[in-house]
Structures are given as structure tokens and as C-alpha cells.
Design a protein around this motif. Structure first.
Motif, mmCIF file in Angstrom:
data_model
loop_
_atom_site.group_PDB
_atom_site.id
_atom_site.type_symbol
_atom_site.label_atom_id
_atom_site.label_comp_id
_atom_site.label_asym_id
_atom_site.label_seq_id
_atom_site.Cartn_x
_atom_site.Cartn_y
_atom_site.Cartn_z
ATOM 1 N N THR A 155 0.829 -1.207 0.000
ATOM 2 C CA THR A 155 0.000 0.000 0.000
ATOM 3 C C THR A 155 0.862 1.255 0.000
ATOM 4 O O THR A 155 0.590 2.208 -0.730
ATOM 5 C CB THR A 155 -0.938 -0.022 1.225
ATOM 6 N N SER A 156 1.935 1.245 0.792
ATOM 7 C CA SER A 156 2.848 2.402 0.800
ATOM 8 C C SER A 156 3.353 2.666 -0.613
ATOM 9 O O SER A 156 3.388 3.805 -1.074
ATOM 10 C CB SER A 156 4.074 2.131 1.674
ATOM 11 N N SER A 205 -8.561 -11.122 -2.976
ATOM 12 C CA SER A 205 -9.404 -11.335 -1.797
ATOM 13 C C SER A 205 -9.776 -12.809 -1.667
ATOM 14 O O SER A 205 -10.254 -13.257 -0.645
ATOM 15 C CB SER A 205 -10.650 -10.473 -1.866
ATOM 16 N N LEU A 206 -9.563 -13.578 -2.722
ATOM 17 C CA LEU A 206 -9.874 -15.003 -2.655
ATOM 18 C C LEU A 206 -8.689 -15.797 -2.152
ATOM 19 O O LEU A 206 -8.663 -17.006 -2.223
ATOM 20 C CB LEU A 206 -10.284 -15.506 -4.032
ATOM 21 N N GLY A 207 -7.673 -15.137 -1.724
ATOM 22 C CA GLY A 207 -6.588 -15.865 -1.096
ATOM 23 C C GLY A 207 -5.361 -16.063 -1.967
ATOM 24 O O GLY A 207 -4.473 -16.811 -1.625
ATOM 25 N N THR A 208 -5.304 -15.416 -3.134
ATOM 26 C CA THR A 208 -4.078 -15.452 -3.928
ATOM 27 C C THR A 208 -3.201 -14.338 -3.370
ATOM 28 O O THR A 208 -3.282 -13.211 -3.788
ATOM 29 C CB THR A 208 -4.386 -15.195 -5.416
ATOM 30 N N LYS A 209 -2.384 -14.673 -2.396
ATOM 31 C CA LYS A 209 -1.777 -13.618 -1.580
ATOM 32 C C LYS A 209 -0.574 -12.942 -2.228
ATOM 33 O O LYS A 209 0.485 -12.834 -1.637
ATOM 34 C CB LYS A 209 -1.380 -14.193 -0.223
ATOM 35 N N VAL A 210 -0.730 -12.478 -3.433
ATOM 36 C CA VAL A 210 0.395 -11.820 -4.085
ATOM 37 C C VAL A 210 0.444 -10.343 -3.720
ATOM 38 O O VAL A 210 1.499 -9.792 -3.463
ATOM 39 C CB VAL A 210 0.334 -12.001 -5.610
ATOM 40 N N LEU A 211 -0.702 -9.707 -3.696
ATOM 41 C CA LEU A 211 -0.756 -8.282 -3.390
ATOM 42 C C LEU A 211 -1.787 -8.033 -2.294
ATOM 43 O O LEU A 211 -2.823 -8.680 -2.262
ATOM 44 C CB LEU A 211 -1.219 -7.496 -4.623
ATOM 45 N N GLN A 212 -1.501 -7.086 -1.438
ATOM 46 C CA GLN A 212 -2.473 -6.714 -0.433
ATOM 47 C C GLN A 212 -3.680 -6.076 -1.142
ATOM 48 O O GLN A 212 -3.508 -5.229 -2.015
ATOM 49 C CB GLN A 212 -1.821 -5.710 0.530
#
Ligand code: ASP
Ligand code: MG
Length: 412
Positions: A155-156, A205-212
Motif C-alpha cells: 500500500t505504501s 481477496s480469494l486468497g491469492t496472496k500476491v498483493l495486499q
């Protein structure tokens, strides 16, 4: 010449050698004539350790002091990154969040950025000085240090790119892009070259945790092109080696289905014998929202006797207990019976092409039927179809859907 914000995640700055490798990438951009601002995470594992210290000190610690402690990980990497660049003959200077400043609200522990003053940074970048900035950090109106919540460095970086009106924000990480599905389940999953913000949001948001998720929301709102790419590959000779996340309108072609996501973090609650009267849904879900339970999929059966019905919904594992307590305490549900199941998973197909093409959901249902996978709950949005299934079938479902939508093989 382009203005680029390059963000390096924890694994990309995990030790001195990796920081040097990351600095090589920055140096290459500078030599190509680009202006660069670098945003760094803490070395991998460091933030967890710092959070652990706070918890060990006191379970009820002051969040203002928590922010002082956990923000320190990024301070270390920012200084080291500036040194690494200087060693390579690149002019560089570090700036803590408060020095820039990254102004945030005062919700300590998960603050939101309100404003970034880039005047000084810009002036120096014009003179080819690389600005090195710790992600995750900000400063409140009261001049206290704040942090943006776990994973907040993305986010930063995106917020800085928006404030600098950067041409692109490159997110360097330990994967070389966003894939059509989890390559651990489907080895032939392929890297997506271009994906729309909205698709990325669904996948994130479905859990593909590449990007916040929040970082994708900001880049969509401010129209900052994002690139996800690996910091471990050399990429020499290729312009955009990773996955580019862009505006839907800028996509050349819209795939019918872009990716298959899954989440095992699902629990199902069924309430039987719910009085079938107007307003009952609100009476069930309002207290759940009040207790901060994230309800996702919902189905209500039609009533066979005209008096009572069943309601089924899903929540994350960690919120199941709280949800049960709220439902049990609900005065409007006297006489209702509650059943729960944790062995469920959600599988979703995502693609903006669905907006203009019918039949996507049907392909999904037929594919699962062929494999004997029972669908318990279905939910849809404009660009997504999700089903809840028995957890044991997750891999089978993901694999067969990935094949059914033709996602295997070379990128188009
Ligand atoms: N270091 C912080 C964390 O692990 C922020 C980040 O790396 O995105 O949550
Ligand atoms: Mg991260």
C-alpha cells in the motif's frame, strides 16, 4: 524516461546479498535513465519477531508503542538499501515515513494513508537521487509513528506511486507474477501477462496472496499500472517480465476466465427452522455484522410449509465460534437449530469476459458434476462464480476447472 516506484518485499531483502541484488535492479533502472523511488519491507521474518516481542511484553500493549516497535524493521532495510545503492555508485537517500511525510489517520496498528507530501522527494529525484522509503510506516496528526497493517508495504508503494504520478509501480516479490491458479496444485498453470484491477481484486481477496487487497484498490482508483515480478530472476532484455495489473479498458483482449482461485479458510453455518417472515435476514445478519463477523456466501431455502425455512452462510474459520455465539444469542431465532461444518472450501472462477459471455457458470457446474463433486452453495458476481464444496475435493475441482476453461499451455 519514466518515473518508477520499485517495491521489494521481505524475501527480496531477506539478507545483505539479496539487498544487493535488489539494488542491482534499481541501479539498472537508473542507468536506463529512469527516476526511481524504492519502497522496502522489513527483512522476512522480522516483523513477525517484532510483533512477538510486543505480545510477550504485554497482551494488552499500547498500540502506539506497538507501531514504534514494528515499524523499526523497515527502517533497517531502508538504510541498508541506501548504502547498497551508494556502493554501486548510485546516488541515494533514505527517508522514514515521518520524514517524507506519509500522513495517516490515528488508527494505530492499521492506519490509513491520508496524504503524502512529495515536494522534496520530487526535487531530489529530478537530480537523479534515488529516494529509499520504508514501507508500512506513517505519521499521525499528533506526530506519532503509525503502521498500515500487515502487508502494508504494498500500500505504501502504490500510494507513493499515485502521489508521484509514477508511470508504473513495480512490486518485486518471490513469485514472478500472478498465475492462472496455484502452481502447487496445477503445475501447468501459466503466468498471466495482463490482468484487470477488478480481476486482481477478486483473486487477491480469494486468497491469492500476491498483493495486499488495499494496494490494488488504490492503484485502481488512481489508475497506477502495477507490475508484479520476481526479484530473483534477471529479466535482462525483457521490458515487462512480470504480470501487469491495469485498467480493464487498456486490456487488448478479455479472457473469458482469467484465473481459478480457492480458499480453504471457510466454515459453513446452517440455521434450520428459521421463521419465514419478512425481515428475518436482516435480523440474522445485522448482529453478525455488529460482531465483526465476515459473512460471505448466503443461501436461503424456500419454505416448504410456509412457516419456516433454512439459511446457510459461510464465514472464515477464525470467526466461526463468534458467529455461533451470536446466532445462539439471537432472540429472533428461538427454536432454530444450528449446524456447522468446517470441512468446506470455496472455489471460484474469475474473469471480466463473463460480463459479455454466457455459459461460464454452466461450464463450471458441468465440470464439477462430471467429477462427482457436490456443490453446496453457489454465489456469483459480475466477474466471478464461486461454489462451496467439500474440502477434500479442492484440488480435483481446481485442476479440472483449470483444464475446462483452457487455461493450460502457452500464454496467448
Ligand atoms: N513488514 C510488514 C509486514 O510484514 C509490512 C510489509 O512487508 O508489507 O506486515
Ligand atoms: Mg507482502
Amino acid at each position: 524516461m519514466a518515473l518508477i516506484v520499485a517495491k521489494f518485499g521481505g524475501t527480496s531483502v531477506a539478507d545483505i546479498e539479496r539487498i544487493e541484488r535488489a539494488a542491482d535492479k534499481v541501479a539498472r533502472e537508473v542507468k536506463a535513465g529512469n527516476q526511481v523511488a524504492v519502497v522496502v519491507s522489513a527483512m522476512s521474518g522480522v516483523t513477525n519477531q517484532l510483533v512477538g516481542y510486543c505480545q510477550d511484553m504485554s497482551k494488552m500493549h499500547d498500540l502506539r508503542e506497538y507501531d514504534v516497535v514494528v515499524s523499526s524493521g523497515e527502517q533497517v532495510t531502508a538504510g541498508l538499501m541506501a548504502m547498497a545503492l551508494q556502493k554501486k555508485g548510485v546516488s541515494a537517500r533514505s527517508w522514514m515515513g515521518w520524514q517524507v511525510p506519509f500522513k495517516t489517520n490515528d488508527i494505530h496498528g492499521k492506519a490509513r494513508i491520508q496524504d503524502i507530501d512529495t515536494t522534496e522527494l520530487k526535487a531530489r529525484m529530478v537530480e537523479n537521487e534515488v529516494a529509499v522509503i520504508p514501507g508500512f510506516q506513517g505519521v499521525t496528526d499528533r506526530n506519532r509513528i503509525s503502521t498500515l497493517g500487515r502487508g502494508g508495504s504494498d500500500t505504501s508503494a502504490v500510494a507513493l506511486a499515485a502521489a508521484l504520478e509514477a508511470d508504473r509501480c513495480d512490486i518485486y516479490t518471490d513469485v514472478d507474477g500472478v498465475y492462472t491458479t496455484d502452481p502447487r496444485i496445477v503445475p501447468s498453470a501459466r503466468k498471466i501477462k495482463r490482468i484487470a484491477y477488478e480481476e486482481m481484486l477478486e483473486l487477491a481477496s480469494l486468497g491469492t496472496k500476491v498483493l495486499q487487497t488495499r494496494s490494488v484498490e488504490i492503484s485502481m482508483k488512481k489508475n497506477v499500472p502495477l507490475q508484479v515480478l520476481s526479484s530473483f530472476e534477471d529479466h535482462i532484455g525483457s521490458d515487462l517480465p512480470g504480470t501487469l495489473v491495469i485498467n480493464e479498458e487498456d486490456m487488448m483482449e478479455q479472457e473469458l476466465v482469467t484465473g481459478i482461485a480457492y480458499s480453504r479458510d471457510e466454515a459453513k453455518i446452517t440455521i434450520l427452522n428459521v421463521p419465514d417472515v419478512p425481515g428475518i435476514a436482516a435480523k440474522i445478519f445485522k448482529p453478525l455484522a455488529g460482531a465483526n463477523v465476515n459473512v460471505d456466501m448466503i443461501v436461503q431455502n424456500i419454505s416448504t410449509d410456509g412457516k419456516t425455512t433454512d439459511m446457510t452462510f459461510t464465514v472464515p474459520h477464525g470467526e466461526l465460534q463468534r458467529a455461533i455465539e451470536v446466532v445462539e444469542a439471537n432472540e429472533d431465532l428461538k427454536g432454530a437449530e444450528i449446524k456447522t461444518a468446517e470441512n468446506v472450501a470455496k472455489v471460484s472462477v474469475v474473469g471480466i469476459g463473463m460480463r459479455s459471455h454466457a455459459g461460464v457458470a454452466n461450464t463450471m457446474f458441468e465440470t464439477l458434476a462430471d467429477k462427482g463433486v457436490n456443490i453446496q452453495v453457489i454465489s456469483t458476481s459480475e466477474i466471478k462464480v464461486s461454489v462451496l464444496i467439500e474440502e477434500d475435493y479442492t484440488e480435483l475441482a481446481v485442476r479440472s476447472l483449470h483444464a475446462a476453461y483452457g487455461l493450460e499451455g502457452d500464454a496467448p
